[in-house]
Design an enzyme around this catalytic site. Structure first.
Site, PDB file in Angstrom:
ATOM      1  N   HIS A   1      15.749  58.944  48.855  1.00  0.00           N
ATOM      2  CA  HIS A   1      16.937  58.674  48.032  1.00  0.00           C
ATOM      3  C   HIS A   1      16.678  57.781  46.841  1.00  0.00           C
ATOM      4  CE1 HIS A   1      20.253  60.565  50.244  1.00  0.00           C
ATOM      5  NE2 HIS A   1      19.436  60.440  51.279  1.00  0.00           N
TER       6      HIS A   1
ATOM      7  N   LYS B   1      31.575  53.207  41.069  1.00  0.00           N
ATOM      8  CA  LYS B   1      30.335  53.344  41.832  1.00  0.00           C
ATOM      9  C   LYS B   1      29.911  51.937  42.203  1.00  0.00           C
ATOM     10  CE  LYS B   1      28.435  55.527  38.299  1.00  0.00           C
ATOM     11  NZ  LYS B   1      27.682  56.591  38.926  1.00  0.00           N
ATOM     12  N   ARG B   2      28.866  51.733  42.992  1.00  0.00           N
ATOM     13  CA  ARG B   2      28.418  50.382  43.280  1.00  0.00           C
ATOM     14  C   ARG B   2      28.008  49.680  41.977  1.00  0.00           C
ATOM     15  NH1 ARG B   2      27.960  48.574  48.768  1.00  0.00           N
ATOM     16  NH2 ARG B   2      26.930  46.791  47.801  1.00  0.00           N
TER      17      ARG B   2
ATOM     18  N   LYS C   1      22.647  51.142  37.248  1.00  0.00           N
ATOM     19  CA  LYS C   1      23.775  52.020  36.913  1.00  0.00           C
ATOM     20  C   LYS C   1      24.405  51.644  35.559  1.00  0.00           C
ATOM     21  CE  LYS C   1      24.941  53.067  41.781  1.00  0.00           C
ATOM     22  NZ  LYS C   1      25.047  54.543  41.867  1.00  0.00           N
TER      23      LYS C   1
ATOM     24  N   THR D   1      26.739  61.414  43.362  1.00  0.00           N
ATOM     25  CA  THR D   1      27.704  62.394  43.888  1.00  0.00           C
ATOM     26  C   THR D   1      29.077  62.132  43.287  1.00  0.00           C
ATOM     27  OG1 THR D   1      27.960  60.955  45.815  1.00  0.00           O
ATOM     28  CG2 THR D   1      26.570  62.920  46.073  1.00  0.00           C
TER      29      THR D   1
ATOM     30  N   LYS E   1      32.337  64.702  41.958  1.00  0.00           N
ATOM     31  CA  LYS E   1      33.781  64.582  42.227  1.00  0.00           C
ATOM     32  C   LYS E   1      34.561  64.629  40.908  1.00  0.00           C
ATOM     33  CE  LYS E   1      32.415  61.362  45.819  1.00  0.00           C
ATOM     34  NZ  LYS E   1      32.254  59.912  46.090  1.00  0.00           N
TER      35      LYS E   1
END
Ligand SMILES: *Cc1c(COP(=O)(O)O)cnc(C)c1O
Length: 812
Positions: free
Chosen positions: A365, A553-554, A559, A661, A665
């Site tokens: 991952h 998201k986290r 990110k 992911t 969505k």
């Protein structure tokens, strides 16, 4: 794609409204001694959940009987996290009972949404990885692949987040009081798990024996919940292990050693007390290793016992069992199965190893080194002495094999070995043993072959696969976005509900003015609904006519939520300097939890919140720009937000996000991806068409080249007035507060190259503004995203795993 059930199966599914009403009323009477009119919302929730669970449990028994009757291969998905969210709504949906339930309640003047809202969000996971595991239980059930997930019954899941004056505060997530209705304990199927002590190998009469002494036992008690497939007879089981002390040590207690007796039971039960709240980062704590061995060993014992009960031998295990290790967290399952095969079933090493190789597969991952789990060898040896011996033997044999493949290349061999630098390298155990190693998007699967596992790729190229992630799309479409679901139904029929690839039929209407208009209307209604919800729950007011630009998201440097924040600051300065400029009002919506020990991430939250406050208090910009920070982002909140989203921020540095992911969505709900070509964004843009996303930033090879040259952010800051202005603004701060921890980091090291992508991101944000002006164009883009989201269904991912990795086929 999904096998059609025959009519007999269908009738088992269906309950008439009267039957369902009777079930609910009987349950309320027998469990709570109330009628439907007098029951509280909580009582109705519990009774509905209990009925739903019973239906799923019955169906699972029938399904499992078929699986065993046909001798099908079974899939076991081991994962430390299952981010399940709520179960009632999707379970009723998947069982086809949502309308019946809704109308029974409506007759009693009860809105089913108020019942759904009684349920806590089961947060037994951090983010994407745990949510993926949950989506795959849905996919396996729907595809009729016999699947069981294994994990830990954490008493406390991911913490609840509050933001106080810009600073994240964590409180315990005590979810069991409301979540327990979905779970049934099976103490009769408990397993004893042993830690610590000494393992002594002996040879008696030519036979190998292992004596294990002075160990501490913990009892693993299974707790089961179910996930029903949609329109199929399949049901997946999720088996969650709870740690219990072995029967209380009365002898210590009676001898007056109260503390010994009590602390022993407390330390045993600590194992399933709480989820580690780190996402993409490891801590190396002993308790974490105990959690990993606890649930891995209990799961392996359970799998092997089930198999022996059915077949009486483990010789055919690889024909009947596939075990997927979701990330390296359950790696100790491999040496544990070796232990049982060697020590308890007297297999020789080679036979045992061959069984393990065929049974285990591994999903990677991340390629970021801080997230690759390695265990200190001393901790490992003293916590799991017998497993340590097996790992040493794995290392010895691994080195011999590698020596044959790469004679004399000790650089390679040492890098690929299982032990090194006084550490146990879990990723190398997986790479060495497993018959399949997969990444989670096309790009990521290429990257692992080029980087972390390059040498293993040379050693065993055929083991390397790709399975692009997918989502339980019905949760985010049918159950969360009824407006869009209805529009799809009237436009393309209802085939898309069982076969996501049928969404493609919408493409015909990409430029159909009527469909475009309806789509825009649905989006606007969803935005108004979300704005309403936000105002009711937090008091914050947002304008449904502004662009809803979302990054949820986290919170993580890779990110790059700070890239987004820098751009917002730039827009703020621009609007201050150009009060009469054309500008489509924008609402930036953030939601993210930071790991409690991740200082920089918490500073990023504070920066975003304070920037929001500055803008909100400035009458010159507040009607054009708005920043809201949603507290406690979780599955339920994502279900509320996705239908209202228009821009999907997926702005990680290329090469860092394995798949994502959340991006799927958003796409499914018609948001346009504003993103880098990272993870599954690449496939999203390929599917919808690059013209239908807004892509910016460096490509992975460019990132690598820049790193190779020696990246310094100053090279990108000094020539860019906007970058200098926003960094100065944030560094100096306002109202006695500044954000110099963040800006210093960006100026000096900038590990995720925010500044290198800043200029192009600004351009991309301006493109959003322009495109949004052109309603036809925007609606076309949005529609093309929905029409091409089908490949990101977990149903498709599961069929990929079944075909390419598990060798499993659906139950007819
Ligand atoms: C889908 C989801 C994620 C994953 O989001 P990414 O953008 O892929 O990181 C994280 N948390 C929750 C609650 C989710 O539903």
């Amino acid at each position: 794609m999904i096998p059609k059930q025959n009519s007999k199966e269908r009738t088992i599914l269906k309950y008439t409204k009267r039957e369902f009403e009777k079930m609910l009323k009987d349950k309320l009477m027998s469990e709570c001694n109330v009628t439907l009119d007098t029951a509280s919302a909580d009582q109705i929730y519990r009774c509905l959940a209990s009925i739903t669970r019973q239906i799923m449990s019955d169906r699972q028994k029938r399904f499992q009987a078929k699986v065993l009757g046909e001798g099908k291969k079974q899939v076991y998905y081991l994962c430390m996290e299952f981010l399940m969210g709520r179960s009632l709504r999707t379970s009723l949906f998947n069982l086809g009972l949502n309308e019946v339930a809704e109308s029974v309640l409506a007759d009693a003047d009860i809105k089913i949404d108020t019942i759904y809202d009684q349920e806590p969000d089961a947060g037994l996971g951090n983010g994407g990885l745990g949510r993926l595991a949950a989506c795959y239980l849905d996919g396996m059930a729907t595809d009729c692949i016999p699947g069981t997930g294994y994990s830990i019954l954490y008493e406390y899941g991911i913490f609840k987040q509050k933001i106080v004056d810009g600073w994240q505060q964590e409180t315990a997530d005590n979810w069991l009081p409301g979540g327990q209705v979905w779970i049934k304990s099976h103490p009769d199927q408990a397993q004893e798990i042993r830690f610590d002590g000494q393992a002594i190998e002996t040879w008696e009469g030519g036979f190998h024996h292992v004596k294990y002494e002075n160990y501490n036992s913990v009892i693993a008690v299974p707790n089961d919940m179910y996930v029903a497939g949609y329109g199929s007879q399949g049901v997946s089981k999720l088996r969650l292990w709870q740690a219990k002390a072995p029967s209380f040590d009365m002898s210590s207690f009676n001898a007056g050693n109260y503390n010994t007796a009590i602390s022993q039971s407390a330390s045993a039960e600590l194992i399933s007390k709480i989820l580690y709240p780190n996402d993409n980062h490891t801590e190396g704590k002993i308790l974490r290793l105990r959690q990993q061995y606890f649930f891995s060993a209990a799961s392996i014992a359970d799998i092997l016992q089930n198999h022996l009960n059915q077949y009486g031998t483990l010789d055919n295990l690889p024909d009947k069992v596939a075990i997927q290790l979701n990330d390296t967290h359950p790696t100790v399952a491999i040496p544990e199965m070796m232990r049982i095969l060697l020590d308890e079933c007297s297999y020789d090493w080679d036979t045992a190893f061959d069984i393990c190789r065929k049974v285990f597969a591994y999903t990677n991952h991340t390629v970021m080194s801080e997230a690759l789990e390695k265990w200190n060898a001393d901790i490992f040896r003293s916590t799991l002495p017998r497993i340590w011996q097996i790992v040493c033997e794995l290392d010895r044999r691994c080195r011999i094999e590698l020596e044959k493949a790469f004679p004399g290349d000790y650089g390679k061999i040492n890098y690929m070995a299982i032990l090194g630098d006084n550490q146990v390298r879990t990723a190398n155990i997986c790479a060495y043993v497993c018959h399949a190693i997969n990444g989670v998007s096309k790009l990521h699967s290429e990257i692992i072959k080029d980087s972390v596992f390059h040498d293993y790729y040379l050693f065993k190229p055929k083991a390397f696969k790709n399975v692009t992630n997918g989502i339980a799309y019905r949760r985010w479409l049918l159950a969360s976005n009824p407006g869009l679901t209805n529009l799809l139904e009237e436009t393309i029929g209802d085939g898309f509900k069982t076969d996501a690839s049928e969404l493609k039929k919408l493409e015909k209407f990409a430029d159909d003015a009527a469909v475009q208009e309806k789509l825009a209307k649905v989006k606007h209604e969803n935005k108004a609904l979300f704005a309403n919800y936000l105002e009711k729950s937090t008091g914050q007011v947002i304008d449904p006519n502004s662009i809803f630009d979302c990054q949820v998201k986290r919170m993580h440097e890779y990110k790059r939520q700070h890239l987004n924040a820098l751009s917002i600051a730039a827009e703020y300065l621009y609007l201050k300097n150009n009060p009469n400029a054309e500008f489509t009002p924008k609402t930036y919506i953030f939601g993210a939890k930071a790991a409690p020990g991740y200082y920089m991430a918490k500073q990023m939250i504070r920066m975003i919140c304070k920037l929001g406050k500055l803008i909100d208090e400035d009458p010159a910009v507040r009607d054009k720009l708005r920043v809201v920070y949603l507290e406690d982002y979780c599955v339920t909140l994502s279900e509320r937000l996705m239908p209202a989203s228009e821009v999907s921020e997926q702005i990680s540095l290329a090469g860092t996000e394995a798949s994502g992911t959340g991006n799927m969505k958003f796409m499914l709900n018609g948001a346009i991806t504003l993103g880098t070509l990272d993870g599954a964004n690449v496939e999203i843009a390929d599917a919808a068409g690059h013209d239908n996303e807004i892509i910016f930033g460096m490509l992975t090879p460019e990132v690598n080249a820049l790193k190779g040259m020696g990246y310094h952010p100053s090279a990108f800051i000094s020539g860019d007035n906007t970058a200098m202005a926003v960094l100065d603004m944030l560094e100096k701060g306002w109202n006695g507060e500044n954000f110099s921890e963040v800006t210093n980091n960006l100026r000096n090291s900038d590990p995720y190259m925010v500044m290198a992508d800043f200029k192009d991101y600004r351009r991309a944000q301006q493109t959003v503004q322009q495109l949004y002006q052109d309603k036809k164009k925007w609606n076309h883009m949005s529609l093309m995203n929905i029409a091409n989201a089908g490949i990101f269904s977990a149903d498709r991912s599961i069929m990929d795993y079944a075909r390419d990795i598990w060798g499993a086929t659906p139950v007819k």
